[in-house]
Scaffold this active site. Structure first.
Site, short mmCIF file in Angstrom:
data_model
loop_
_atom_site.label_atom_id
_atom_site.label_comp_id
_atom_site.label_asym_id
_atom_site.label_seq_id
_atom_site.Cartn_x
_atom_site.Cartn_y
_atom_site.Cartn_z
CB SER A 1 -27.50 22.92 -57.28
OG SER A 1 -27.88 23.26 -55.87
CG ASP B 1 -34.86 24.85 -58.49
OD1 ASP B 1 -34.93 26.19 -57.15
OD2 ASP B 1 -34.59 23.49 -58.47
CG HIS C 1 -33.28 22.46 -56.69
ND1 HIS C 1 -32.47 23.10 -56.92
CD2 HIS C 1 -31.91 21.77 -55.08
CE1 HIS C 1 -31.53 23.11 -56.59
NE2 HIS C 1 -31.27 22.50 -55.78
#
Length: 318
Positions: free
Chosen positions: A161, A259, A289
């Site tokens: 991330s 995502d 995600h």
């Protein structure tokens, strides 16, 4: 339009039951404290054969020292690989401690030395504080490589991330400063492009769960200290802003198909390949995600196999 119908069946219960989270500057200390407490409470026992010590790297140009956690198994080897791992959290959350099980698995399973810096978070510290902290940690690794038994030709940078975005930005900075080098980039749903916050054409199939557009705008605004999407954003803040991606280390990039970062990650992988950088790219169907939080899910197990094999090859530990 909801993307719920796309969720993998064994991910549905987890992601549909997640409580909403609103990020704000005022609430950041409380949110961080609650998340860290939950992570520590849910953490499994760590393997006793992995040594975990804390070190401090001198900050660059008068910046504060950078706290780091170092994970390694006892060994007399002087040629071990190393992984500089940068935690996720939208540039505003997270700590190296929350990833301790992964760090221990890498240290034990790959005989690698894992270095996990606690880089400064936004909005208290805006760019370039985070990437300069990561650079300071890498400089410390090089200075202490002999003591740690590290082969400096086998150092990878890794992150998920925001940590993946920071890893990509650090790889660019390292390439351009020409003081050190990485052998590999391990980028898991990396947060690469602030311009995603202003896109009007992004499908609603991306980013409904966990890290959505509102959180993404908050994270980028906090990091940049200004509204994202402008014309003057540094590639060392948002790696997708780099015009030239040549000369970067080989990369493993993965994301879930649901995502928010899917399109920016695919585009970055394409541009890396066009610049002559070896890339292994995976997109996992039905996965939002943070999908690997559901450890028993089929897609998580597939990702774990793919990611471990790629990282091991990348650092020469296969």
């Amino acid at each position: 339009m909801s993307s719920e119908h796309l969720l993998e069946p064994d991910l549905k219960d987890f992601f549909l039951s997640m409580p909403p989270l609103t990020l704000s500057r005022e609430q950041m200390p409380a949110i961080r404290e609650a998340r860290e407490k939950m992570a520590m409470e849910q953490m499994p026992p760590l393997p006793p054969e992995v040594s975990i010590v804390q070190e401090m790297a001198p900050g660059r140009d008068g910046a504060p020292d950078v706290r780091m956690k170092i994970y390694r198994t006892p060994s007399d080897r002087k040629d071990r690989p190393a992984i500089l791992h940068l935690h996720g959290g939208g540039y505003v959350l997270g700590s190296p401690e929350s990833n301790a099980p992964q760090h221990c698995a890498w240290a034990k399973g790959m005989d690698a030395v894992v270095i996990a810096p606690a880089y400064r978070l936004a909005p208290e510290t805006a760019f370039p504080g985070n990437v300069e902290d990561a650079y300071a940690a890498l400089a410390w690794v090089y200075r202490n490589a002999e003591q740690l038994g590290i082969d400096t030709s086998r150092i990878a940078v890794a992150g998920e991330s925001a940590g993946g975005g920071l890893a990509a930005a650090l790889a660019l900075l390292v390439r351009d400063r020409k003081e050190y080098s990485f052998c590999f980039q391990y980028l898991i749903f990396p947060m690469l492009d602030d311009r995603t916050t202003i896109r009007a054409d992004l499908s609603p199939m991306f980013g409904e769960f966990v890290w959505d557009r509102e959180k993404n705008r908050f994270g980028w605004t906090a990091l940049l200290g200004q509204a994202p999407g402008g014309h003057d954003v540094s590639p060392y803040a948002a790696a997708a802003r780099a015009d030239d991606l040549s000369g970067l280390p080989p990369a493993f990039i993965s994301t879930g198909a649901m995502d928010l970062f899917t399109e920016e990650d695919l585009d970055y992988a394409r541009r890396l390949m066009a610049a002559g950088v070896p890339v292994e790219m995976h997109v996992y169907p039905g996965a939002p995600h943070g999908f690997m939080w559901v450890a028993g899910a089929r897609v998580t197990k597939q990702f774990a196999r793919d990611a471990r094999e790629a990282l091991a090859r990348g650092i020469g530990a296969a």
